[in-house]
Scaffold this motif. Structure first.
Motif, PDB file in Angstrom:
ATOM      1  N   ASP A   1      -4.861 -99.511  -7.633  1.00 56.54           N
ATOM      2  CA  ASP A   1      -5.216 -98.704  -8.650  1.00 56.54           C
ATOM      3  C   ASP A   1      -5.760 -99.323  -9.766  1.00 56.54           C
ATOM      4  O   ASP A   1      -5.997 -98.783 -10.851  1.00 56.54           O
TER       5      ASP A   1
ATOM      6  N   ARG B   1       6.566-105.760 -16.634  1.00 62.72           N
ATOM      7  CA  ARG B   1       6.856-105.926 -18.079  1.00 62.72           C
ATOM      8  C   ARG B   1       8.208-106.845 -18.372  1.00 62.72           C
ATOM      9  O   ARG B   1       9.065-106.496 -17.758  1.00 62.72           O
TER      10      ARG B   1
ATOM     11  N   ALA C   1       2.541 -87.621 -24.626  1.00 59.82           N
ATOM     12  CA  ALA C   1       2.313 -87.696 -23.228  1.00 59.82           C
ATOM     13  C   ALA C   1       3.575 -87.509 -22.293  1.00 59.82           C
ATOM     14  O   ALA C   1       3.608 -86.737 -21.262  1.00 59.82           O
ATOM     15  N   ASP C   2       4.772 -88.103 -22.750  1.00 59.36           N
ATOM     16  CA  ASP C   2       6.034 -87.779 -21.829  1.00 59.36           C
ATOM     17  C   ASP C   2       6.359 -86.386 -21.784  1.00 59.36           C
ATOM     18  O   ASP C   2       6.777 -85.860 -20.826  1.00 59.36           O
TER      19      ASP C   2
ATOM     20  N   GLU D   1       8.149-101.771 -12.831  1.00 57.03           N
ATOM     21  CA  GLU D   1       8.376-100.454 -12.594  1.00 57.03           C
ATOM     22  C   GLU D   1       7.576 -99.771 -11.959  1.00 57.03           C
ATOM     23  O   GLU D   1       6.467 -99.742 -11.912  1.00 57.03           O
TER      24      GLU D   1
ATOM     25  N   THR E   1       2.496 -95.085 -10.187  1.00 59.32           N
ATOM     26  CA  THR E   1       1.883 -96.228 -10.891  1.00 59.32           C
ATOM     27  C   THR E   1       3.018 -97.362 -10.921  1.00 59.32           C
ATOM     28  O   THR E   1       4.047 -97.034 -10.771  1.00 59.32           O
TER      29      THR E   1
ATOM     30  N   PRO F   1       2.186 -91.706 -26.918  1.00 60.56           N
ATOM     31  CA  PRO F   1       3.137 -91.870 -25.771  1.00 60.56           C
ATOM     32  C   PRO F   1       4.403 -90.882 -25.685  1.00 60.56           C
ATOM     33  O   PRO F   1       4.560 -90.442 -24.783  1.00 60.56           O
TER      34      PRO F   1
ATOM     35  N   ALA G   1      -4.834 -86.036 -19.444  1.00 58.76           N
ATOM     36  CA  ALA G   1      -5.906 -86.690 -18.908  1.00 58.76           C
ATOM     37  C   ALA G   1      -6.571 -87.800 -19.893  1.00 58.76           C
ATOM     38  O   ALA G   1      -6.712 -89.156 -19.513  1.00 58.76           O
ATOM     39  N   HIS G   2      -6.403 -87.592 -21.119  1.00 62.63           N
ATOM     40  CA  HIS G   2      -6.707 -88.689 -22.367  1.00 62.63           C
ATOM     41  C   HIS G   2      -6.148 -88.689 -23.467  1.00 62.63           C
ATOM     42  O   HIS G   2      -5.686 -87.446 -23.921  1.00 62.63           O
ATOM     43  N   ILE G   3      -5.851 -89.774 -23.779  1.00 63.65           N
ATOM     44  CA  ILE G   3      -5.577 -90.041 -25.592  1.00 63.65           C
ATOM     45  C   ILE G   3      -6.616 -90.553 -26.208  1.00 63.65           C
ATOM     46  O   ILE G   3      -7.033 -91.525 -25.638  1.00 63.65           O
TER      47      ILE G   3
ATOM     48  N   ILE H   1      -7.740 -93.876 -24.515  1.00 62.97           N
ATOM     49  CA  ILE H   1      -6.669 -94.012 -23.429  1.00 62.97           C
ATOM     50  C   ILE H   1      -6.935 -93.208 -22.315  1.00 62.97           C
ATOM     51  O   ILE H   1      -6.842 -91.823 -22.691  1.00 62.97           O
ATOM     52  N   CYS H   2      -6.736 -93.791 -21.171  1.00 63.42           N
ATOM     53  CA  CYS H   2      -6.522 -93.057 -19.889  1.00 63.42           C
ATOM     54  C   CYS H   2      -6.087 -93.598 -18.691  1.00 63.42           C
ATOM     55  O   CYS H   2      -5.881 -95.021 -18.966  1.00 63.42           O
TER      56      CYS H   2
ATOM     57  N   THR I   1      -2.331 -96.018 -16.283  1.00 62.28           N
ATOM     58  CA  THR I   1      -1.353 -94.827 -16.325  1.00 62.28           C
ATOM     59  C   THR I   1      -0.159 -94.949 -16.962  1.00 62.28           C
ATOM     60  O   THR I   1       0.370 -94.208 -17.836  1.00 62.28           O
ATOM     61  N   GLU I   2       0.247 -96.566 -16.797  1.00 59.50           N
ATOM     62  CA  GLU I   2       1.537 -96.698 -17.814  1.00 59.50           C
ATOM     63  C   GLU I   2       1.278 -96.712 -19.250  1.00 59.50           C
ATOM     64  O   GLU I   2       2.336 -96.427 -19.816  1.00 59.50           O
ATOM     65  N   VAL I   3       0.242 -97.036 -19.602  1.00 61.91           N
ATOM     66  CA  VAL I   3      -0.026 -96.792 -21.099  1.00 61.91           C
ATOM     67  C   VAL I   3      -0.281 -95.177 -21.507  1.00 61.91           C
ATOM     68  O   VAL I   3       0.318 -94.862 -22.390  1.00 61.91           O
ATOM     69  N   LEU I   4      -0.888 -94.602 -20.742  1.00 57.67           N
ATOM     70  CA  LEU I   4      -1.175 -93.308 -20.880  1.00 57.67           C
ATOM     71  C   LEU I   4      -0.149 -92.387 -21.166  1.00 57.67           C
ATOM     72  O   LEU I   4       0.160 -91.670 -22.037  1.00 57.67           O
ATOM     73  N   THR I   5       0.882 -92.814 -20.168  1.00 61.62           N
ATOM     74  CA  THR I   5       2.156 -91.926 -20.164  1.00 61.62           C
ATOM     75  C   THR I   5       3.197 -92.653 -21.018  1.00 61.62           C
ATOM     76  O   THR I   5       4.398 -92.248 -20.986  1.00 61.62           O
ATOM     77  N   GLY I   6       2.731 -93.609 -21.574  1.00 61.06           N
ATOM     78  CA  GLY I   6       3.777 -94.234 -22.677  1.00 61.06           C
ATOM     79  C   GLY I   6       4.968 -94.798 -22.141  1.00 61.06           C
ATOM     80  O   GLY I   6       5.852 -95.278 -23.059  1.00 61.06           O
ATOM     81  N   ARG I   7       4.798 -95.444 -20.841  1.00 62.27           N
ATOM     82  CA  ARG I   7       5.866 -96.236 -20.216  1.00 62.27           C
ATOM     83  C   ARG I   7       5.641 -97.805 -20.850  1.00 62.27           C
ATOM     84  O   ARG I   7       6.550 -98.513 -20.703  1.00 62.27           O
ATOM     85  N   ILE I   8       4.392 -97.986 -21.198  1.00 61.71           N
ATOM     86  CA  ILE I   8       4.249 -99.280 -21.658  1.00 61.71           C
ATOM     87  C   ILE I   8       3.653 -99.150 -22.990  1.00 61.71           C
ATOM     88  O   ILE I   8       2.576 -98.218 -22.964  1.00 61.71           O
TER      89      ILE I   8
ATOM     90  N   ASP J   1      -5.597 -94.592 -14.474  1.00 59.07           N
ATOM     91  CA  ASP J   1      -6.319 -95.223 -13.495  1.00 59.07           C
ATOM     92  C   ASP J   1      -6.855 -94.344 -12.622  1.00 59.07           C
ATOM     93  O   ASP J   1      -7.165 -94.614 -11.464  1.00 59.07           O
ATOM     94  N   ARG J   2      -7.799 -93.544 -13.336  1.00 60.34           N
ATOM     95  CA  ARG J   2      -8.496 -92.583 -12.563  1.00 60.34           C
ATOM     96  C   ARG J   2     -10.061 -92.757 -12.943  1.00 60.34           C
ATOM     97  O   ARG J   2     -10.330 -92.621 -14.038  1.00 60.34           O
TER      98      ARG J   2
ATOM     99  N   LEU K   1       4.082 -84.289 -19.604  1.00 62.12           N
ATOM    100  CA  LEU K   1       4.471 -84.629 -18.084  1.00 62.12           C
ATOM    101  C   LEU K   1       5.784 -83.924 -17.803  1.00 62.12           C
ATOM    102  O   LEU K   1       5.685 -83.400 -16.642  1.00 62.12           O
TER     103      LEU K   1
END
Lengths: 421, 421
Positions: free
Chosen positions: B77, A227, A28-29, A232, A223, A25, A39-41, B43-44, B12-19, B46-47, A32
């Motif tokens: 999504d 939570r 990823a931040d 959000e 997105t 995460p 695309a992938h973790i 992890i990816c 997307t919220e998991v991929l980008t670390g927001r959750i 919502d695409r 961005l």
């Protein structure tokens, strides 16, 4: 098309959930922020074949940069560098100067300990000085160096501990090898709106409306995430799609204005901290057991406004420490608004604070009744010289959910009270 | 070879670390318990194209079962089911009976709200009743059903919210489709040893010794993990390798006996909870701001032994609430063992408890001095009628690290004191 990246997190302890991955995460931040598409973790254990399969997968997906975390330690299951070298078709060579620098770090770290055999420690750490030929070396933050191996894709190898990875990341993005890999990145803006108290379905309805009515809506990458009762909405867009975002924002304000508490991404914690400037706060907690005061003291500088808190789990503690009248508890029960008010009053007095928040509830799994089931939580926010604000809610979920959600509800009540809304 | 699985976490919220993703680790644990090898978590966002790429990757890696989490909600999504259907070569069909059951759930959920338009809600949720032809349906826990699509690999599609995913998992593993997919699993045992205070390099040295001297060592799959000063050693092995594990355990006891606090995987929290049976505890916290009492009240039944706690962030609160003499603070500073002792004494008295723990320290980033740098933390454990036990440590890391580590050190001091060691 923008530069694209993938992240490979290694470590059997992460794969099997015994340790929570913070690096995926975090990186990823950062990606961005740089405008690199992530695309992938992927996460795998400390098995070279699995690490290599993930590297091949990401390369096949056409990413420009792969960032790996973990597997740089001194133990035999730390194999990331060797695996990346093989994947990139490079030999692994001993960098003797790097080895000497690592030894120096170890010497410093162990200087005050007599129980450690320095030579065996040094031998264990020698493998950390083996690097792929032609790679850029990133100096150790702990004892493990990172490396950047240029190519298609370029691979950036970082250590697992977040406190080593994060400073090393900042060095890594300044290297030519990483800069070249992400040269094709697109500039993005990202905006975050936060709401409290709105169901996700109602937001979905509004977004469908936006899809119909907002020109350029399709250029917004939206997105949404629910939570702990907070919703959000994160939107990414290229700068020239800004008018579409402004229209979306107007629509959200129109439909859900009273639920929006943040349009700039700030958290309720940030806002409460700002609102407390020049005042002091005290907490009185039962079911949350200290989570609210832990949350209030989480940020640096909290000592300027947090006076303290009382965790009164037992009823006698509510009476003795906060001066809650015993007959109030007998009449209304410990989980009741009158008791919440008395707890807040007690905290206000006890700590000589300007504002106090009290939480008393049934987190479960036991203790629920027909009239007060598990999840029933009473709150009071009291400011010196004002009427108390009270609230009773029924929160869903298990013990841990109820405790966390209660903490969030308390933060929002506090925010509203402090704003004088 | 054992049955193998992969996990695809979408969002997307998991991929980008927001959750933070809780599902990957949780499902990983369940798979390990079942004896299914877990090779990859991916992890990816919502695409659909990214989700499909991950499904193809895992299928190519030869897994027998893919578990997905997330993307089953009502918003546009949420596309996991449609993507899995396409990947498995199956049509998506509307299950009208399922649709009716979802509508019934929504009717119940919204019964007490007048601000929600039921028909638009129902329309938003209709897509949740579209399932791949021939799939086994898993009834909704929230509003989203899961599905099992049999094949090579079999794909198990679960919702994202942990409180929905976890009960649904239990139903899913009882279905024929999942049972068939993991029929080839191997039985494993898993044992966990925990130590406190040993550097990872010293353990690495002992494990190298084990590799040399323990017969069958290569049949033990050992992972080690250092976290907040605790070292966790998890070993998996097939039942007939049990003698090798016993030899390893003997070696660990021999070399690091005094550092081992758990040989059965129990956490220091479990042990402290057990040791507190029949006694009551109170906390007095400064820098940890309530984290210690939050941790002690984390488990169900904590009300039997937690009396309460005082968070005394301001010095005046230490004096007023805990009766710490002001001149003690003036002479020794708030971060000192004498003040820690006075805080523990105050908590013991205030809450009428049998044992009290006090923590006072400098979490940073400000407040450090030459003699007491950031990370300096003083502790006291006091049992009624006994001498106080004190300790001063210097902890590494940032504010959040220092606060967390302090909480853990306090738990270990408490454990030792309660055992009378």
């Amino acid at each position: 098309m923008s530069a694209r990246a993938g992240i490979v997190v290694t470590g059997t302890e992460v794969l099997t959930g015994r340790i929570q991955d913070l690096n995926g995460p975090w990186v990823a931040d950062r990606l961005l922020e740089l405008g690199v598409e992530l695309a992938h973790i992927t996460i795998c254990g400390d098995r070279p074949a699995d690490i290599e399969a993930q590297l091949r997968f990401l390369a096949a997906e056409g990413v420009d940069l792969i960032v790996t975390s973990g597997g740089l330690g001194p133990t035999a299951d730390d194999l990331t560098v060797a695996t990346v070298a093989r994947f990139c078709g490079r030999d692994l060579v001993l960098d003797t100067e790097l080895e000497e620098r690592i030894a120096e770090i170890l010497r410093r770290l162990t200087a005050r300990r007599s129980d450690i055999d320095f030579d065996s420690l040094r031998a264990a750490n020698r493998k950390q000085a083996m690097v792929p030929a032609g790679a850029t070396i990133l100096e150790p933050v702990g004892t493990a160096p990172g490396v950047v191996v240029p190519g298609s894709p370029t691979v950036l190898v970082l250590p697992g501990p977040p406190r080593e990875l994060q400073p090393m990341w900042r060095t890594a993005v300044e290297t030519d090898a990483v800069r070249d890999a992400i040269a094709g990145r697109t500039e993005y803006r990202q905006e975050t709106v936060r709401m409290f108290g709105l169901p996700e379905s109602a937001l979905a309805e509004t977004l469908r409306e936006g899809e119909r009515d907002v020109p350029g809506f399709e250029r917004l990458e939206i997105t949404t995430c629910l939570r702990r009762g907070e919703l959000e909405i994160v939107t990414r867009y290229e700068p020239d799609a800004a008018p579409a975002y402004q229209d979306l924002l107007t629509l959200l304000r129109d439909r859900h204005g009273s639920m929006i508490f943040s349009e700039d991404g700030s958290l309720v914690d940030d806002q409460v901290a700002d609102l407390l400037s020049g005042r002091t706060i005290a907490t009185a907690e039962s079911c949350t057991g200290g989570m609210l005061s832990a949350r209030l003291t989480d940020r640096a500088g909290a000592s300027a406004y947090v006076a303290g808190g009382a965790v009164c789990y037992a009823d006698t503690a509510k009476v003795d420490l906060l001066g809650v009248p015993a007959d109030l508890i007998a009449t209304h029960g410990a989980v009741s608004e009158p008791v919440a008010v008395a707890m807040a009053d007690g905290a206000l007095r006890r700590f000589g604070a300007d504002v106090a928040v009290a939480v008393t509830g049934i987190a479960g799994p036991g203790g629920g009744t027909d009239t007060k089931p598990v999840g029933t939580v009473c709150f009071c926010v009291r400011q010196a010289g004002s009427e108390p604000v009270t609230r009773t809610v029924r929160l869903p979920g298990n013990r841990s959910d109820v405790r966390e959600r209660s903490t969030t509800v308390a933060m929002h009540l506090l925010r509203r009270a402090l704003r004088g809304a």
